[in-house]
Structure formats: structure tokens, C-alpha cells
Design a protein around this motif. Structure first.
Motif, PDB file in Angstrom:
ATOM      1  N   MET A   1       0.858  -1.170   0.000  1.00 29.28           N
ATOM      2  CA  MET A   1       0.000   0.000   0.000  1.00 29.28           C
ATOM      3  C   MET A   1       0.904   1.233   0.000  1.00 29.28           C
ATOM      4  SD  MET A   1      -3.146   1.100   2.475  1.00 29.28           S
ATOM      5  CE  MET A   1      -4.258   0.046   1.579  1.00 29.28           C
ATOM      6  N   ASP A   2       0.484   2.242  -0.732  1.00 30.01           N
ATOM      7  CA  ASP A   2       1.242   3.485  -0.773  1.00 30.01           C
ATOM      8  C   ASP A   2       0.499   4.575   0.008  1.00 30.01           C
ATOM      9  OD1 ASP A   2      -0.850   4.325  -2.419  1.00 30.01           O
ATOM     10  OD2 ASP A   2       0.320   4.179  -4.253  1.00 30.01           O
ATOM     11  N   ASN A   3       1.144   5.720   0.154  1.00 28.45           N
ATOM     12  CA  ASN A   3       0.543   6.826   0.924  1.00 28.45           C
ATOM     13  C   ASN A   3      -0.814   7.234   0.381  1.00 28.45           C
ATOM     14  OD1 ASN A   3       2.671   6.976   2.676  1.00 28.45           O
ATOM     15  ND2 ASN A   3       3.417   8.961   1.969  1.00 28.45           N
ATOM     16  N   ASP A   4      -0.942   7.372  -0.940  1.00 31.73           N
ATOM     17  CA  ASP A   4      -2.210   7.821  -1.519  1.00 31.73           C
ATOM     18  C   ASP A   4      -3.341   6.844  -1.234  1.00 31.73           C
ATOM     19  OD1 ASP A   4      -1.090  10.161  -2.481  1.00 31.73           O
ATOM     20  OD2 ASP A   4      -0.686   9.326  -4.469  1.00 31.73           O
ATOM     21  N   SER A   5      -3.069   5.548  -1.354  1.00 34.58           N
ATOM     22  CA  SER A   5      -4.097   4.540  -1.064  1.00 34.58           C
ATOM     23  C   SER A   5      -4.489   4.569   0.403  1.00 34.58           C
ATOM     24  CB  SER A   5      -3.599   3.141  -1.440  1.00 34.58           C
ATOM     25  OG  SER A   5      -3.341   3.071  -2.818  1.00 34.58           O
ATOM     26  N   ALA A   6      -3.508   4.720   1.277  1.00 37.32           N
ATOM     27  CA  ALA A   6      -3.795   4.782   2.711  1.00 37.32           C
ATOM     28  C   ALA A   6      -4.630   6.021   3.032  1.00 37.32           C
ATOM     29  CB  ALA A   6      -2.496   4.790   3.516  1.00 37.32           C
ATOM     30  N   ILE A   7      -4.287   7.143   2.417  1.00 41.38           N
ATOM     31  CA  ILE A   7      -5.046   8.378   2.649  1.00 41.38           C
ATOM     32  C   ILE A   7      -6.481   8.218   2.160  1.00 41.38           C
ATOM     33  CG2 ILE A   7      -5.261  10.793   1.910  1.00 41.38           C
ATOM     34  CD1 ILE A   7      -2.129  10.844   2.024  1.00 41.38           C
ATOM     35  N   ASP A   8      -6.674   7.584   0.998  1.00 44.03           N
ATOM     36  CA  ASP A   8      -8.026   7.342   0.484  1.00 44.03           C
ATOM     37  C   ASP A   8      -8.826   6.474   1.457  1.00 44.03           C
ATOM     38  OD1 ASP A   8      -7.509   8.839  -1.779  1.00 44.03           O
ATOM     39  OD2 ASP A   8      -7.146   7.080  -3.060  1.00 44.03           O
ATOM     40  N   ALA A   9      -8.204   5.390   1.943  1.00 45.09           N
ATOM     41  CA  ALA A   9      -8.901   4.480   2.851  1.00 45.09           C
ATOM     42  C   ALA A   9      -9.221   5.173   4.172  1.00 45.09           C
ATOM     43  CB  ALA A   9      -8.051   3.231   3.090  1.00 45.09           C
ATOM     44  N   LEU A  10      -8.245   5.860   4.737  1.00 47.16           N
ATOM     45  CA  LEU A  10      -8.485   6.544   6.008  1.00 47.16           C
ATOM     46  C   LEU A  10      -9.506   7.664   5.850  1.00 47.16           C
ATOM     47  CD1 LEU A  10      -4.817   6.614   7.316  1.00 47.16           C
ATOM     48  CD2 LEU A  10      -6.709   5.251   8.230  1.00 47.16           C
ATOM     49  N   GLY A  11      -9.468   8.351   4.713  1.00 44.09           N
ATOM     50  CA  GLY A  11     -10.456   9.393   4.447  1.00 44.09           C
ATOM     51  C   GLY A  11     -11.863   8.831   4.359  1.00 44.09           C
ATOM     52  N   ALA A  12     -11.996   7.666   3.730  1.00 46.27           N
ATOM     53  CA  ALA A  12     -13.314   7.029   3.620  1.00 46.27           C
ATOM     54  C   ALA A  12     -13.841   6.629   4.991  1.00 46.27           C
ATOM     55  CB  ALA A  12     -13.241   5.816   2.701  1.00 46.27           C
ATOM     56  N   LEU A  13     -12.943   6.226   5.870  1.00 39.50           N
ATOM     57  CA  LEU A  13     -13.351   5.799   7.211  1.00 39.50           C
ATOM     58  C   LEU A  13     -13.513   6.960   8.185  1.00 39.50           C
ATOM     59  CD1 LEU A  13     -11.063   2.669   7.553  1.00 39.50           C
ATOM     60  CD2 LEU A  13     -13.535   2.702   7.111  1.00 39.50           C
ATOM     61  N   ALA A  14     -13.147   8.156   7.754  1.00 38.92           N
ATOM     62  CA  ALA A  14     -13.180   9.326   8.635  1.00 38.92           C
ATOM     63  C   ALA A  14     -14.547   9.993   8.664  1.00 38.92           C
ATOM     64  CB  ALA A  14     -12.103  10.328   8.209  1.00 38.92           C
ATOM     65  N   GLN A  15     -15.575   9.210   8.518  1.00 37.46           N
ATOM     66  CA  GLN A  15     -16.958   9.696   8.584  1.00 37.46           C
ATOM     67  C   GLN A  15     -17.750   8.631   9.325  1.00 37.46           C
ATOM     68  OE1 GLN A  15     -20.029   8.770   7.238  1.00 37.46           O
ATOM     69  NE2 GLN A  15     -21.040  10.709   7.682  1.00 37.46           N
ATOM     70  N   SER A  16     -18.549   9.034  10.259  1.00 39.77           N
ATOM     71  CA  SER A  16     -19.204   8.114  11.185  1.00 39.77           C
ATOM     72  C   SER A  16     -20.024   7.019  10.501  1.00 39.77           C
ATOM     73  CB  SER A  16     -20.078   8.912  12.146  1.00 39.77           C
ATOM     74  OG  SER A  16     -20.700   8.063  13.064  1.00 39.77           O
ATOM     75  N   THR A  17     -20.855   7.376   9.538  1.00 42.22           N
ATOM     76  CA  THR A  17     -21.704   6.380   8.882  1.00 42.22           C
ATOM     77  C   THR A  17     -20.874   5.377   8.100  1.00 42.22           C
ATOM     78  OG1 THR A  17     -23.519   7.963   8.731  1.00 42.22           O
ATOM     79  CG2 THR A  17     -23.618   6.063   7.259  1.00 42.22           C
ATOM     80  N   ARG A  18     -19.867   5.865   7.379  1.00 41.22           N
ATOM     81  CA  ARG A  18     -19.012   4.949   6.612  1.00 41.22           C
ATOM     82  C   ARG A  18     -18.225   4.030   7.550  1.00 41.22           C
ATOM     83  NH1 ARG A  18     -18.464   9.650   3.397  1.00 41.22           N
ATOM     84  NH2 ARG A  18     -16.457  10.114   4.379  1.00 41.22           N
TER      85      ARG A  18
END
Length: 110
Positions: A1-18
Motif C-alpha cells: 500500500m502506498d501513501n495515496d491509497s492509505a489516505i483514500d482508505a483513512l479518508g473514507a473511514l473518517a466519517q461516522s456512517t461509513r
């Protein structure tokens, strides 16, 4: 995994419903859940839930499979593993014994 993929995944999880949806899907592995079932269990309107699931899918955290009229969503455990390893890969400067408590916390889940 690279930084961009990790940022995308963490960003997706950074919302309560998701985050709630992803954790629910992890609990329902390997069968997964239909989008409507996820919406009902989280008490979220189905069209809103579809948007959240699509965001998780774009981040690579869930996969969708069509079964006749239903779309079944499953957590991508390989992506979860990759994200977790990315976050702890350099844990404790290579001193594995310092990471043992973290690993011990993860083991009982399976």
C-alpha cells in the motif's frame, strides 16, 4: 500500500456512517450484506447508504457483487490487512517485542 491509497482508505473511514458500515460489513464476513440490510441495521436512508458504500468501494475497502436484484457488499479484508500493516510496518523502530501487545490485541478476533 502506498501513501495515496492509505489516505483514500483513512479518508473514507473518517466519517461516522461509513465507519459504522465498514465495521458492520467486517462483522458479517464472509457472507456480506445487501445494501438495504446495511441501511436498515444502521437506520440510514437507503439512497444515503448507497452513497456511503460507493465511497468505501472507491477507497477499496468494500466490494460489491450483484445477486439478481440485490447488491451484496463485503468488506475487503485484504485491504484492511494492507492498511493495518502500512500503519504499523515501522512500528517501534524494528523492535518487534515492543509491538507484541498490539499484535496480542489483534489475535483474539479470529
Amino acid at each position: 500500500m502506498d501513501n495515496d491509497s492509505a489516505i483514500d482508505a483513512l479518508g473514507a473511514l473518517a466519517q461516522s456512517t461509513r465507519l459504522d458500515a465498514f465495521r458492520l460489513l467486517v462483522r458479517h464476513e464472509p457472507a456480506g450484506l445487501a445494501a438495504g440490510d446495511v441501511a436498515r441495521q444502521l437506520d440510514i436512508p437507503q439512497n444515503t447508504m448507497s452513497s456511503h458504500l460507493a465511497g468505501l468501494a472507491r477507497a477499496g475497502l468494500v466490494r460489491a457483487e450483484r445477486h439478481s436484484r440485490h447488491i451484496i457488499y463485503r468488506a475487503d479484508l485484504d485491504q484492511l490487512k494492507a492498511l493495518t500493516l502500512f500503519l504499523v510496518k515501522d512500528c517501534c523502530g524494528g523492535r518487534a517485542e515492543l509491538c507484541e501487545p498490539l499484535i496480542a490485541e489483534l489475535i483474539p478476533c479470529c
